[in-house]
Scaffold this motif. Structure first.
Motif, short mmCIF file in Angstrom:
data_model
loop_
_atom_site.label_atom_id
_atom_site.label_comp_id
_atom_site.label_asym_id
_atom_site.label_seq_id
_atom_site.Cartn_x
_atom_site.Cartn_y
_atom_site.Cartn_z
N GLN A 1 -9.52 -35.13 24.88
CA GLN A 1 -8.70 -35.35 23.69
C GLN A 1 -7.21 -35.22 24.02
N ILE A 2 -6.89 -34.30 24.93
CA ILE A 2 -5.50 -34.17 25.37
C ILE A 2 -5.06 -35.47 26.05
N GLY B 1 -4.49 -38.10 23.49
CA GLY B 1 -3.26 -37.84 22.75
C GLY B 1 -2.03 -38.23 23.54
N TYR C 1 3.12 -32.53 22.27
CA TYR C 1 2.21 -31.43 22.59
C TYR C 1 1.79 -30.68 21.32
N GLU D 1 1.45 -31.81 18.30
CA GLU D 1 0.46 -32.59 17.54
C GLU D 1 -0.93 -32.47 18.17
N ILE D 2 -0.96 -32.56 19.49
CA ILE D 2 -2.24 -32.44 20.19
C ILE D 2 -2.81 -31.04 19.96
N SER E 1 -4.40 -30.68 16.54
CA SER E 1 -5.70 -31.37 16.43
C SER E 1 -6.82 -30.58 17.09
N ILE F 1 -1.43 -26.21 25.50
CA ILE F 1 -1.43 -27.63 25.85
C ILE F 1 -0.33 -27.93 26.85
#
Length: 244
Positions: free
Chosen positions: A13-14, A17, A24, A26-27, A30, A38
């Motif tokens: 997912q990272i 993103g 970072y 926003e990721i 989530s 992150i």
């Protein structure tokens, strides 16, 4: 907020993103993870343009395996002589390194700088840095040369004539002043372009606006650094100070 190591799915997912250009923060939202997690994950595994979920996951497993082999069986991380939790200190040093890398400092230089800053003396020899960071003397020498050029580290000799690398209270002020001098060269060069390209032309106007903007920022930053310099020398309150 979940703790523990990132899973392979989270790393995928990272990667997605980053490919979508997400910040970072926003990721992190989530994944319900701290932004620092992150940032550290990405910066220690190639950076935003080279991050690969599978390679990052494999590298993390290899690092964990090496730590398990190095640690005594059934032993917890001991407290340091100063009473600090050695594992917490190690994690903080890693996080500090990641932040310095995010600010543009190359990895090895960031590792050396973080290592120096978290020592109470603010001073280490090359041999001590080599032992702590488990890298070659050549890597330390290269990192120190870079940091010294940026005004972030200075050299001195101790009573045994050993060369020590030092970070003291004034290095950030000196680094900001050095940065201001470098910015001054950009401003001067931009203004030279105005005369060459012809005043009033779109290119010359662009350069003049850049010069005016940087000149304002440069002056404000230098003035603020001068005004705030004394903050670097404030000593922490002792318990007796607080109760008196």
């Amino acid at each position: 907020m979940p703790g523990g190591r990132l899973t392979q799915q989270e790393r995928q997912q990272i990667a997605l993103g980053l490919a979508d250009g997400l910040a970072y923060a926003e990721i992190a939202r989530s994944l319900d993870r701290p932004t620092s997690t992150i940032t550290r994950e990405v910066m220690r595994n190639g950076g935003p343009t080279a991050y690969r979920a599978d390679l990052a996951h494999r590298a993390t497993e290899q690092r964990a395996h090496r730590r398990r082999q190095a640690a005594p069986r059934d032993a917890k991380a001991p407290a340091q002589a100063d009473g600090r939790d050695s594992e917490a200190v190690r994690e903080y040093e890693e996080a500090f390194t990641t932040v310095l890398m995010g600010a543009g400092t190359p990895r090895m230089m960031a590792r050396v700088l973080a290592c120096l800053y978290i020592t109470d003396s603010g001073s280490l020899t090359a041999a001590e840095l080599v032992q702590h960071l488990q890298v070659s003397p050549a890597s330390i020498s290269k990192a120190i040369t870079f940091l010294e050029g940026q005004g972030l580290v200075r050299r001195e000799r101790d009573e045994r004539r050993r060369e020590r690398y030092v970070v003291d209270n004034d290095v950030w002020y000196q680094a900001m002043v050095a940065g201001a001098r470098s910015l001054g060269q950009v401003i001067e060069t931009a203004r030279q372009g105005v005369g060459i390209l012809g005043s009033g032309t779109p290119a010359a106007t662009r350069l003049e606006n850049i010069a005016r903007f940087l000149d304002f920022v440069n002056e404000s930053t230098t003035r603020a650094a001068e005004q705030a310099r004394d903050i670097l020398y404030v000593k922490p309150e002792t318990p007796s100070d607080a109760t008196s």
